[in-house]
Enzyme design. Structure first.
Site, PDB file in Angstrom:
ATOM      1  N   SER A  17       0.791  -1.226   0.000  1.00  0.00           N
ATOM      2  CA  SER A  17       0.000   0.000   0.000  1.00  0.00           C
ATOM      3  C   SER A  17       0.829   1.284   0.000  1.00  0.00           C
ATOM      4  O   SER A  17       0.289   2.356  -0.247  1.00  0.00           O
ATOM      5  CB  SER A  17      -0.951   0.017   1.198  1.00  0.00           C
ATOM      6  OG  SER A  17      -0.218   0.150   2.392  1.00  0.00           O
ATOM      7  N   LYS A  46       0.998   4.204   6.892  1.00  0.00           N
ATOM      8  CA  LYS A  46       0.361   5.094   5.911  1.00  0.00           C
ATOM      9  C   LYS A  46       0.929   6.504   6.065  1.00  0.00           C
ATOM     10  O   LYS A  46       1.638   6.809   7.010  1.00  0.00           O
ATOM     11  CB  LYS A  46      -1.157   5.158   6.113  1.00  0.00           C
ATOM     12  CG  LYS A  46      -1.872   3.832   6.130  1.00  0.00           C
ATOM     13  CD  LYS A  46      -1.925   3.172   4.786  1.00  0.00           C
ATOM     14  CE  LYS A  46      -2.686   1.845   4.907  1.00  0.00           C
ATOM     15  NZ  LYS A  46      -2.207   0.822   4.093  1.00  0.00           N
TER      16      LYS A  46
END
Length: 184
Positions: free
Chosen positions: A43, A87
């Site tokens: 991701s 993230k």
């Protein structure tokens, strides 16, 4: 002559004690201030690759707050066995976030990132404006179209109390060892 041997032995003992104290301090610092984590998913590609290992600075947000662009490690729940996610911070407390026509809007203004990342194809929950409350952060993976992040209900807005720290050092692979750069 016997006095010199006693001084030599005393010097060795002091030296061994000093090394033991330094090693003990290093272990305590490593346990309480830093944590190691391995990137388990894609991701954050191309910025971070799956399988890379990092050290998290656990003290980074004890006195300060995450800034836009920081790469953080967080949990989505207080459970001790909850999985760590990695993230990038996009939205800060008090801001409104929306994703419209593939662009990120912060307080109605288009957010211009300092890196070349893909246009977002699925705005998820951010199709409508999201108002971040005190202590809430909106995070996205750099692999924008293949990331489970704040756009989806299973992650949602990240609570500051669940942020483990900031990624700050690449521990592996060997060819990438070093501090993360601000432009990453």
């Amino acid at each position: 002559m016997a006095g010199n041997e006693g001084n030599f032995a005393k010097g060795i003992l002091i030296w061994v004690f000093q090394i033991a104290v330094v090693l003990a301090c290093a272990v305590v610092a490593a346990i309480f201030f830093f944590q190691s984590v391995t990137m388990q998913e894609g991701s954050m590609e191309p910025t971070l690759a799956s399988g890379e290992r990092f050290f998290i600075n656990r003290m980074a947000y004890k006195l300060a707050s995450p800034a836009r662009g920081d790469i953080i490690a967080f949990k989505t729940s207080p459970k001790a066995d909850a999985r760590l996610h990695i993230k990038r911070v996009i939205g800060l407390p008090g801001e409104t976030i929306q994703i419209k026509d593939g662009q990120i809007l912060i307080n109605g203004e288009t957010y211009k990132e300092g890196r070349d990342l893909p246009v977002i194809s699925n705005p998820g929950l951010a199709e409508e404006e999201i108002l971040l409350q005190a202590g809430e952060y909106f995070v996205l993976g750099d692999n924008r179209n293949n990331s489970d992040d704040s756009r989806y209900g299973d992650v949602g807005n990240v609570q500051k109390k669940y942020i483990e720290g900031e990624l700050w050092f690449v521990a592996g692979p060997l060819k990438k060892i070093g501090f993360l750069k601000d432009d990453q």
